[in-house]
Design a protein around this motif. Structure first.
Motif, mmCIF file in Angstrom:
data_model
loop_
_atom_site.group_PDB
_atom_site.id
_atom_site.type_symbol
_atom_site.label_atom_id
_atom_site.label_comp_id
_atom_site.label_asym_id
_atom_site.label_seq_id
_atom_site.Cartn_x
_atom_site.Cartn_y
_atom_site.Cartn_z
ATOM 1 N N MET A 1 32.392 7.022 -65.441
ATOM 2 C CA MET A 1 31.951 7.022 -64.044
ATOM 3 C C MET A 1 30.700 6.137 -63.932
ATOM 4 S SD MET A 1 34.052 9.020 -62.328
ATOM 5 C CE MET A 1 35.418 8.455 -63.353
ATOM 6 N N PRO A 2 30.810 4.995 -63.262
ATOM 7 C CA PRO A 2 29.726 3.984 -63.301
ATOM 8 C C PRO A 2 28.398 4.434 -62.720
ATOM 9 C CG PRO A 2 31.413 3.402 -61.675
ATOM 10 C CD PRO A 2 31.961 4.528 -62.472
ATOM 11 N N ASN A 3 28.396 5.385 -61.777
ATOM 12 C CA ASN A 3 27.131 5.784 -61.153
ATOM 13 C C ASN A 3 26.485 6.998 -61.813
ATOM 14 O OD1 ASN A 3 26.771 3.783 -59.113
ATOM 15 N ND2 ASN A 3 28.471 4.697 -57.991
ATOM 16 N N GLY A 4 27.037 7.440 -62.916
ATOM 17 C CA GLY A 4 26.378 8.485 -63.706
ATOM 18 C C GLY A 4 26.436 9.862 -63.080
ATOM 19 N N SER A 5 25.574 10.745 -63.572
ATOM 20 C CA SER A 5 25.594 12.141 -63.139
ATOM 21 C C SER A 5 24.734 12.349 -61.896
ATOM 22 C CB SER A 5 25.114 13.054 -64.270
ATOM 23 O OG SER A 5 23.809 12.709 -64.671
ATOM 24 N N LEU A 6 25.096 13.361 -61.138
ATOM 25 C CA LEU A 6 24.440 13.636 -59.862
ATOM 26 C C LEU A 6 22.976 14.022 -60.040
ATOM 27 C CD1 LEU A 6 24.558 14.189 -56.779
ATOM 28 C CD2 LEU A 6 25.446 16.468 -57.333
ATOM 29 N N ASP A 7 22.649 14.723 -61.120
ATOM 30 C CA ASP A 7 21.300 15.277 -61.258
ATOM 31 C C ASP A 7 20.210 14.204 -61.258
ATOM 32 O OD1 ASP A 7 22.275 14.424 -63.731
ATOM 33 O OD2 ASP A 7 20.844 15.671 -64.814
ATOM 34 N N LEU B 1 20.099 9.919 -52.635
ATOM 35 C CA LEU B 1 21.320 10.083 -51.858
ATOM 36 C C LEU B 1 20.983 10.683 -50.506
ATOM 37 C CD1 LEU B 1 23.800 11.541 -54.522
ATOM 38 C CD2 LEU B 1 23.408 9.162 -53.896
ATOM 39 N N ASP B 2 21.548 10.101 -49.447
ATOM 40 C CA ASP B 2 21.313 10.676 -48.121
ATOM 41 C C ASP B 2 22.183 11.920 -47.954
ATOM 42 O OD1 ASP B 2 23.924 9.878 -47.344
ATOM 43 O OD2 ASP B 2 23.179 7.937 -46.652
ATOM 44 N N TRP B 3 21.999 12.614 -46.833
ATOM 45 C CA TRP B 3 22.693 13.889 -46.667
ATOM 46 C C TRP B 3 24.207 13.714 -46.551
ATOM 47 C CZ3 TRP B 3 22.796 18.547 -47.891
ATOM 48 C CH2 TRP B 3 23.654 19.467 -47.264
ATOM 49 N N ARG C 1 25.529 13.455 -50.006
ATOM 50 C CA ARG C 1 25.455 14.738 -50.708
ATOM 51 C C ARG C 1 26.525 15.709 -50.199
ATOM 52 N NH1 ARG C 1 19.088 16.223 -51.909
ATOM 53 N NH2 ARG C 1 18.280 14.103 -51.915
ATOM 54 N N PHE C 2 26.699 15.745 -48.878
ATOM 55 C CA PHE C 2 27.675 16.683 -48.310
ATOM 56 C C PHE C 2 29.091 16.311 -48.744
ATOM 57 C CE2 PHE C 2 29.826 18.732 -44.543
ATOM 58 C CZ PHE C 2 29.499 20.035 -44.918
ATOM 59 N N ARG C 3 29.356 15.013 -48.841
ATOM 60 C CA ARG C 3 30.672 14.580 -49.309
ATOM 61 C C ARG C 3 30.875 14.961 -50.777
ATOM 62 N NH1 ARG C 3 32.247 8.295 -49.054
ATOM 63 N NH2 ARG C 3 30.622 8.235 -50.656
ATOM 64 N N VAL C 4 29.824 14.827 -51.596
ATOM 65 C CA VAL C 4 29.918 15.219 -53.006
ATOM 66 C C VAL C 4 30.154 16.730 -53.123
ATOM 67 C CG1 VAL C 4 28.619 15.423 -55.164
ATOM 68 C CG2 VAL C 4 28.556 13.294 -53.871
ATOM 69 N N ILE C 5 29.454 17.512 -52.309
ATOM 70 C CA ILE C 5 29.624 18.969 -52.319
ATOM 71 C C ILE C 5 31.071 19.334 -52.007
ATOM 72 C CG2 ILE C 5 29.094 21.056 -50.983
ATOM 73 C CD1 ILE C 5 26.199 20.050 -50.809
ATOM 74 N N ARG D 1 12.728 17.705 -49.505
ATOM 75 C CA ARG D 1 11.779 16.917 -48.719
ATOM 76 C C ARG D 1 12.087 15.431 -48.755
ATOM 77 N NH1 ARG D 1 5.913 19.705 -50.214
ATOM 78 N NH2 ARG D 1 6.394 21.794 -49.379
ATOM 79 N N LYS D 2 12.800 15.000 -49.794
ATOM 80 C CA LYS D 2 13.120 13.569 -49.881
ATOM 81 C C LYS D 2 14.069 13.143 -48.763
ATOM 82 C CE LYS D 2 14.454 13.809 -54.246
ATOM 83 N NZ LYS D 2 13.946 15.135 -54.655
ATOM 84 N N LEU D 3 14.760 14.102 -48.134
ATOM 85 C CA LEU D 3 15.666 13.787 -47.030
ATOM 86 C C LEU D 3 14.912 13.603 -45.722
ATOM 87 C CD1 LEU D 3 18.572 16.294 -47.787
ATOM 88 C CD2 LEU D 3 18.589 13.820 -48.153
ATOM 89 N N GLY D 4 13.685 14.108 -45.665
ATOM 90 C CA GLY D 4 12.944 14.040 -44.415
ATOM 91 C C GLY D 4 13.642 14.837 -43.336
#
Length: 473
Positions: free
Chosen positions: A229-235, A246-248, A251-255, A382-385
């Motif tokens: 997986m070219p983009n690595g792990s989510l953590d 990652l924007d929301w 993230r929601f799509r990954v969830i 908080r990184k999502l603002g």
């Protein structure tokens, strides 16, 4: 060479001179030494010669000598010729030595070749038993993986954890990009069953699962081969100060993707697959940033309607359901518990357990306290603002709390989770926190501390009967 040794009894002086055979005696001696020889010299004595060799074998010859008392010794003339040295040796060398040397070189090269072949065979030696023959294409040769990962060199290292290291590689024939996980497996007992389950997992096919391509078994080591997986792990996109946030919507799509993959494992495949290690670091992102659940090294299978067997406790601290730490039984419900913690990870951008000075912060308890105070959105990363959809965020946070309920029967099934994440409320119009007057008892530290310390310390937070997801999407 010619040598003169002179001794003057009156002056008690010894002189030694040295010159080539064609020259006369030098005027200045090579050595001069004062010594009284009268105590040493006798009336009758012998004169002789001795020599010694150095590190190279040599031959010394005395061609002539003269001696004189009370005067100068006679000059040497008419010296015999030096003997011919090496004629016989050269003949023997050509007739005997060279063939022996040639045969010896050939024999040495042969032994070196045999030794290299044995070492190479030993280097790539694998364990292959009769029961593995049926798995056929799903078993990789160790040599193939060794070449693909360039000898498992550190430059190809993608990551490492408690169960082994993961290396990037490219299969030499098909040129498929792979990730190879090396796992130590010292126990021979149960290896057949373990490999059988690994191979069974290799038949899993879902867009939100990392494809397990096969395995290789060598000595006390098991190598699992996954699609890279070219983009690595989510953590690595959640904690600290990531290079990419990652924007929301991502993230929601990954969830939702991981939820769909877990539903497939629990209910839609031929057997029930309990992953046993659902967490952000085991969620990988493909080239289009889709979430894929990977690392099936701990997965367990059983038939639909069957009873999961009790095994040793396996998983990651912070994601272990309390009942799993007590009984060792891994079920779909314990996966749901870990998935709940994972939901909170993604929404809050925090690890399940974090040290804060001398205290330890439990993510589930912290989010629950925010909800209990009436403002669960305070837990948002908080990184999502402010760039997120409040209804979706609230749903994920509350659903994370419900999935991590300490009472297994109170947790939803993954089908219900997927329905809620997709916004389908027709079957489940309301999902409440508790179904009894006492409500939900959060005892998360029972699961964490019992496993880590073997103690019985618990912290329980009681919640009155209330609707957890009211107002959520």
């Amino acid at each position: 060479m010619q040598v003169w040794v002179d001794y003057n009894g009156t002056e008690k002086q010894i002189k030694i001179s040295l010159a080539p055979i064609s020259e006369g005696k030098p005027n200045i001696p090579l050595m001069s030494y004062m010594r009284d020889l009268s105590p040493i010299l006798n009336e009758a004595m012998y004169v002789g010669f001795s020599s010694s060799t150095g590190s190279i074998l040599t031959s010394h010859y005395v061609l002539g000598w003269s001696f004189k008392m009370n005067g100068n010794a006679q000059e040497l003339s008419q010296l015999p010729k030096l003997p011919r040295i090496g004629a016989d040796k050269i003949y023997k060398l050509l007739t005997i030595g060279l063939p022996v040397i040639f045969v010896s070189i050939v024999l040495v090269l042969f032994l070196i070749g045999v030794n290299y072949a044995i070492r190479k065979k030993k280097k790539f030696a694998e364990l292959l038993e009769d029961w593995e023959l049926e798995y056929g294409p799903q078993r990789f040769k160790y040599k193939e993986l060794y070449i693909a990962t360039k000898g498992f060199r550190e430059k190809e290292l993608l990551g490492k954890g408690g169960f082994g290291k993961v290396y990037r590689g490219i299969l030499p024939t098909s040129k498929i990009e792979i990730a190879v996980k090396r796992i130590s497996h010292d126990s021979r007992q149960g290896m057949k069953e373990f490999v059988a389950e690994i191979v069974s997992n290799g038949r899993l096919r879902h867009r939100n699962l990392v494809p397990l391509l096969g395995y290789c078994r060598r000595k006390g080591e098991l190598l699992l081969v996954y699609e890279h997986m070219p983009n690595g792990s989510l953590d690595k996109y959640l904690y600290g100060q990531p290079a990419i946030t990652l924007d929301w919507s991502q993230r929601f799509r990954v969830i939702k993707g991981v939820a769909s993959g877990l539903l497939y494992l629990h209910e839609e495949w031929d057997q029930v697959v309990v992953h046993r290690d659902v967490k952000a670091s085991n969620v990988l992102l493909d080239g289009e940033w889709n979430g894929r659940l990977g690392d099936f090294g701990l997965a367990r299978l059983y038939d639909h309607g069957g009873d999961p067997q009790t095994t040793h406790i396996a998983g990651t601290l912070g994601y272990l359901a309390p009942e799993h730490t007590r009984s060792g039984r891994a079920t779909t419900s314990t996966d749901v518990f870990a998935f709940g913690v994972y939901l909170l990870e993604v929404a809050c951008g925090r690890r399940p357990i974090e040290a804060q000075g001398s205290d330890v912060s439990i993510l589930v308890d912290w989010v629950f306290s925010c909800w209990n105070r009436g403002n669960i959105l305070v837990a948002t990363d908080r990184k999502l603002g402010t760039e997120f959809i409040a209804e979706e965020m609230e749903l994920v946070l509350k659903l994370g709390l419900l999935c991590s309920h300490t009472e297994p029967t109170a947790r939803p099934r993954m089908r219900q989770v997927v329905q809620y994440l997709e916004g389908d409320h027709t079957l489940l119009p309301e999902l409440s926190l508790g179904a009894s007057a006492t409500g939900l008892a959060f005892s998360h530290k029972e699961g964490f501390d019992d496993f880590a310390n073997g103690g019985g310390y618990t912290e329980s937070l009681y919640v009155p009967e209330a609707t957890l997801l009211s107002g959520g999407r």
